[in-house]
Design a protein around this motif. Structure first.
Motif, PDB file in Angstrom:
ATOM      1  N   LEU A  26       0.821  -1.205   0.000  1.00 14.12           N
ATOM      2  CA  LEU A  26       0.000   0.000   0.000  1.00 14.12           C
ATOM      3  C   LEU A  26       0.858   1.259   0.000  1.00 14.12           C
ATOM      4  CD1 LEU A  26      -2.875   1.126   0.133  1.00 14.12           C
ATOM      5  CD2 LEU A  26      -2.741   0.972   2.614  1.00 14.12           C
ATOM      6  N   ALA A  27       1.914   1.276   0.789  1.00 11.69           N
ATOM      7  CA  ALA A  27       2.772   2.456   0.860  1.00 11.69           C
ATOM      8  C   ALA A  27       3.487   2.709  -0.458  1.00 11.69           C
ATOM      9  CB  ALA A  27       3.783   2.296   1.989  1.00 11.69           C
ATOM     10  N   ALA A  30       0.860   3.802  -3.037  1.00 13.24           N
ATOM     11  CA  ALA A  30       0.339   5.143  -2.748  1.00 13.24           C
ATOM     12  C   ALA A  30       1.385   6.217  -3.029  1.00 13.24           C
ATOM     13  CB  ALA A  30      -0.119   5.221  -1.299  1.00 13.24           C
ATOM     14  N   ALA A 130      -0.841   5.002   5.168  1.00 18.98           N
ATOM     15  CA  ALA A 130      -0.782   3.586   4.785  1.00 18.98           C
ATOM     16  C   ALA A 130      -0.545   2.711   6.008  1.00 18.98           C
ATOM     17  CB  ALA A 130       0.311   3.368   3.745  1.00 18.98           C
TER      18      ALA A 130
END
Length: 158
Positions: A26-27, A30, A130
């Motif tokens: 996710l990090a 993103a 995140a």
């Protein structure tokens, strides 16, 4: 013959692994999407290369996993465990960028500028968000009761 059902969800070590992988994915996604939308670099300081960013993300992942493992020791763990996860990942990213820049032999001022730009800019907020989401996911995995899948006619009541 019935199998004993677990009263809670997955075990804390499994939840830490799943949430940590989720945080990393996710990090990274993103950061990439936000950089694309804003047309800005994650680390705007020139001359450092990719190594400080990699070390920063590895430190953020390690800090996230450590904070989540510590928070999941409670029975039952609370969703506020996600806050130290976000703080740890944020500080791990900033510290890792600074260390990564120093390890590559870059000017310490460049390393401090890179860490400061991440800490005070949008990348730090993206990392923290995140981690907050993935930390809550890890707690949810532990708190949600699970049982094996079965068909309705497999009930022993009949």
């Amino acid at each position: 013959m019935s199998s004993p059902s677990r009263p809670a969800g997955v075990t804390p070590p499994v939840a830490v692994v799943l949430a940590t992988v989720s945080f990393a994915a996710l990090a990274i996604a993103a950061l990439g999407v936000t950089a694309l939308v804003l047309d800005a670099d994650v680390i705007p300081v020139r001359g450092l290369g990719a190594f400080p960013g990699v070390i920063g993300m590895l430190c953020a992942i390690g800090a996230f996993a450590g904070a989540l493992a510590w928070g999941l020791r409670a029975v039952p763990p609370g969703y506020l465990t996600a806050v130290p996860c976000a703080l740890g990942a944020y500080l791990g990213e900033v510290f890792g960028i600074l260390v990564g820049a120093l390890v590559t032999g870059a000017d310490p001022a460049l390393g401090a500028a890179a860490a400061g730009s991440v800490a005070l800019g949008w990348p730090g907020a993206v990392i923290a968000a995140a981690a907050l989401l993935a930390g809550a996911f890890g707690v949810l995995l532990v708190r949600t009761p699970t049982d094996r899948a079965h068909w309705s006619w497999e009930s022993e009541d009949e």
